[in-house]
Design an enzyme around this catalytic site. Structure first.
Site, mmCIF file in Angstrom:
data_model
loop_
_atom_site.group_PDB
_atom_site.id
_atom_site.type_symbol
_atom_site.label_atom_id
_atom_site.label_comp_id
_atom_site.label_asym_id
_atom_site.label_seq_id
_atom_site.Cartn_x
_atom_site.Cartn_y
_atom_site.Cartn_z
ATOM 1 N N ASP A 218 19.107 -3.478 32.213
ATOM 2 C CA ASP A 218 18.042 -4.326 31.663
ATOM 3 C C ASP A 218 18.592 -5.431 30.769
ATOM 4 O O ASP A 218 17.925 -5.896 29.868
ATOM 5 C CB ASP A 218 17.026 -3.472 30.894
ATOM 6 C CG ASP A 218 17.674 -2.618 29.818
ATOM 7 O OD1 ASP A 218 18.911 -2.678 29.663
ATOM 8 O OD2 ASP A 218 16.946 -1.900 29.124
ATOM 9 N N LYS B 209 20.873 1.891 12.200
ATOM 10 C CA LYS B 209 20.122 0.801 11.564
ATOM 11 C C LYS B 209 20.201 0.909 10.043
ATOM 12 O O LYS B 209 20.112 2.007 9.499
ATOM 13 C CB LYS B 209 18.641 0.940 11.931
ATOM 14 C CG LYS B 209 18.211 0.118 13.100
ATOM 15 C CD LYS B 209 16.734 0.244 13.291
ATOM 16 C CE LYS B 209 16.409 0.489 14.741
ATOM 17 N NZ LYS B 209 15.029 0.769 15.002
ATOM 18 N N ASP C 266 18.227 -8.503 25.977
ATOM 19 C CA ASP C 266 17.784 -7.183 26.438
ATOM 20 C C ASP C 266 16.301 -7.348 26.792
ATOM 21 O O ASP C 266 15.483 -7.612 25.908
ATOM 22 C CB ASP C 266 17.975 -6.191 25.283
ATOM 23 C CG ASP C 266 17.394 -4.825 25.571
ATOM 24 O OD1 ASP C 266 16.616 -4.679 26.527
ATOM 25 O OD2 ASP C 266 17.722 -3.887 24.820
HETATM 26 P P1 GTP Z 1 12.239 2.326 27.197
HETATM 27 O O1 GTP Z 1 11.549 3.576 27.671
HETATM 28 O O2 GTP Z 1 11.271 1.176 27.113
HETATM 29 O O3 GTP Z 1 13.051 2.512 25.952
HETATM 30 O O4 GTP Z 1 13.277 1.827 28.339
HETATM 31 P P2 GTP Z 1 14.452 2.650 29.086
HETATM 32 O O5 GTP Z 1 13.936 3.947 29.553
HETATM 33 O O6 GTP Z 1 14.986 1.727 30.141
HETATM 34 O O7 GTP Z 1 15.547 2.924 27.973
HETATM 35 P P3 GTP Z 1 16.722 1.998 27.423
HETATM 36 O O8 GTP Z 1 16.252 0.561 27.406
HETATM 37 O O9 GTP Z 1 17.253 2.553 26.179
HETATM 38 O O10 GTP Z 1 17.840 2.193 28.550
HETATM 39 C C1 GTP Z 1 19.004 1.402 28.650
HETATM 40 C C2 GTP Z 1 19.484 1.435 30.106
HETATM 41 O O11 GTP Z 1 19.844 2.775 30.471
HETATM 42 C C3 GTP Z 1 18.398 1.000 31.083
HETATM 43 O O12 GTP Z 1 19.027 0.240 32.084
HETATM 44 C C4 GTP Z 1 17.840 2.324 31.608
HETATM 45 O O13 GTP Z 1 17.389 2.196 32.966
HETATM 46 C C5 GTP Z 1 19.047 3.239 31.551
HETATM 47 N N1 GTP Z 1 18.709 4.638 31.251
HETATM 48 C C6 GTP Z 1 18.099 5.106 30.125
HETATM 49 N N2 GTP Z 1 17.964 6.445 30.180
HETATM 50 C C7 GTP Z 1 18.480 6.840 31.384
HETATM 51 C C8 GTP Z 1 18.631 8.116 32.033
HETATM 52 O O14 GTP Z 1 18.242 9.174 31.521
HETATM 53 N N3 GTP Z 1 19.218 8.115 33.267
HETATM 54 C C9 GTP Z 1 19.654 6.963 33.867
HETATM 55 N N4 GTP Z 1 20.213 7.058 35.087
HETATM 56 N N5 GTP Z 1 19.527 5.763 33.283
HETATM 57 C C10 GTP Z 1 18.953 5.686 32.047
#
Ligand code: GTP
Length: 355
Positions: A109, A160, A218
């Site tokens: 993302d 933070k 982001d």
């Molecule tokens: P929010 O629920 O809005 O916080 O978004 P998110 O679920 O995408 O979490 P975050 O932005 O912290 O994740 C950062 C990156 O890691 C993103 O590209 C997510 O798709 C990926 N990611 C987060 N958690 C997992 C997981 O449990 N498994 C995998 N495969 N990818 C994850």
């Protein structure tokens, strides 16, 4: 070089956009968000990418198949989401790289214009276990920060704080020595940011920071998602995946922008979408088959597939879910999110936050 792309998150902050489509597949400047990352990775010479999937896993292979932008693609899904670290460990089972080879890890993302080749060079020259891209932000108090010493070695991962010691933050792009991935416990939920990196530093492993403040965003929040799309359309970040030239607007096939409509500020008008005469759309994302009626004004907003804005309505900083309908004359502002199927006809409550 091989890469792992983390795409398994639920994208909760982007609901309702992420109800039907995972965040990395949301149409962004006319193509799936990930297409911009894949095209950049291909241009960089990445040969193979393993997708670490979980939420709506099957949609990724359906979208990209076994090859895209010159990169071979493989998919590894978690039965239960394993967090960022657990996902890296799980996806690494599909890597072919040798123990000392560098493996690129990308958050699914992030839009970044930084010099990945320079980050990999630093990693190899230093003989590091992990090298992180760090970007500098004007107000680091909203983030955990990552200080480095004079040699560029990461000295801590700090939570933070009101008065952060540095404005460098983790930018979500890492180079791992392949063998370093095996230090992450297998089959467990692990956060790379909260556990793996602090653990490596505490154990004395060499973790380097590549500090570079090129374009970086982001897209995890609605405001940032709209901004990312706008910046791509306006050409503030160049992407080889853009389906048209940069400019004030990107109008996709079968879209209709009536003469007398104003569409500008990096707006995307999706396939089959319509903007009627006398309507104004600025800096927004209209997904396929969205509709903006005459005299309506839409600014910094997202209209999901088939969403409709009635005559004379005003939207500013609003997200409409799939098929949502805003009746004539309504005023929606300031982060309002309308879920799919919720109908706001003219006879219903007039929505206005500044009334
Ligand atoms: P929010 O629920 O809005 O916080 O978004 P998110 O679920 O995408 O979490 P975050 O932005 O912290 O994740 C950062 C990156 O890691 C993103 O590209 C997510 O798709 C990926 N990611 C987060 N958690 C997992 C997981 O449990 N498994 C995998 N495969 N990818 C994850």
């Amino acid at each position: 070089m091989e890469a792992i792309l983390l795409v398994g998150g639920r994208g909760t902050r982007l609901r309702p956009l992420t109800i039907s489509t995972p965040k990395p597949l949301l149409p962004t400047a006319g193509v799936a968000f990930l297409a911009h990352q894949l095209a950049r990775a291909g241009a960089l010479g990445v040969e193979r990418i393993v997708f670490a999937t979980s939420y709506r896993a099957e949609m990724f292979e359906a979208a990209f198949g076994s090859r895209a932008y010159g990169v071979e693609l493989a998919y590894v899904s978690e039965r239960e989401p394993l967090g960022t670290g657990g996902a890296i460990r799980n996806a690494a089972t599909a890597l072919r790289s040798g123990g000392d080879d560098p493996v690129l890890i990308l958050n699914g993302d992030i839009l970044s214009g930084h010099d990945v080749a320079a980050q990999v060079r630093l990693h190899e020259d230093a003989g590091a276990e992990v090298t992180l891209h760090l970007t500098e932000v004007p107000d680091p108090s909203r983030f955990g920060v990552v200080p480095t010493d004079e040699q560029g070695r990461v000295t801590a991962f700090l939570e933070k704080a009101a008065r952060p010691v540095t404005n460098q933050i983790n930018a979500g792009c890492y180079v791992f020595r392949r063998a370093a991935i095996d230090t992450i416990p297998e089959g467990e939920v692990v956060s790379v940011e909260r556990e793996t990196f602090p653990g490596l530093i505490a154990s004395g492993a060499l973790v380097m920071g590549h500090v570079e403040s090129a374009y970086w965003l982001d897209v995890g929040t609605p405001e940032a998602f709209v901004q990312g799309s706008r910046d791509l359309v306006l050409g503030r970040l160049e992407s080889p995946a853009m389906p048209g030239p940069a400019g004030e607007r990107l109008v996709l096939e079968r879209a209709v922008v009536a003469p007398g409509a104003v569409v500008r500020g990096g707006t995307t008008v999706g396939r089959g979408a319509v903007v009627e005469a006398g309507a104004t759309v600025v800096g927004s994302v209209l997904l396929d088959d969205a509709f903006v009626a005459e005299g309506a004004t839409v600014r910094d907003s997202v209209l999901s597939r088939g969403a409709r804005v009635g005559p004379g309505a005003t939207l500013d900083g609003v997200i409409l879910g799939d098929g949502a309908i805003v009746g004539p004359g309504n005023e929606l502002r300031d982060g309002l999110r309308v879920w799919p199927g919720i109908d706001l006809p003219a006879t219903a409550i007039r929505f206005s936050t500044d009334a």
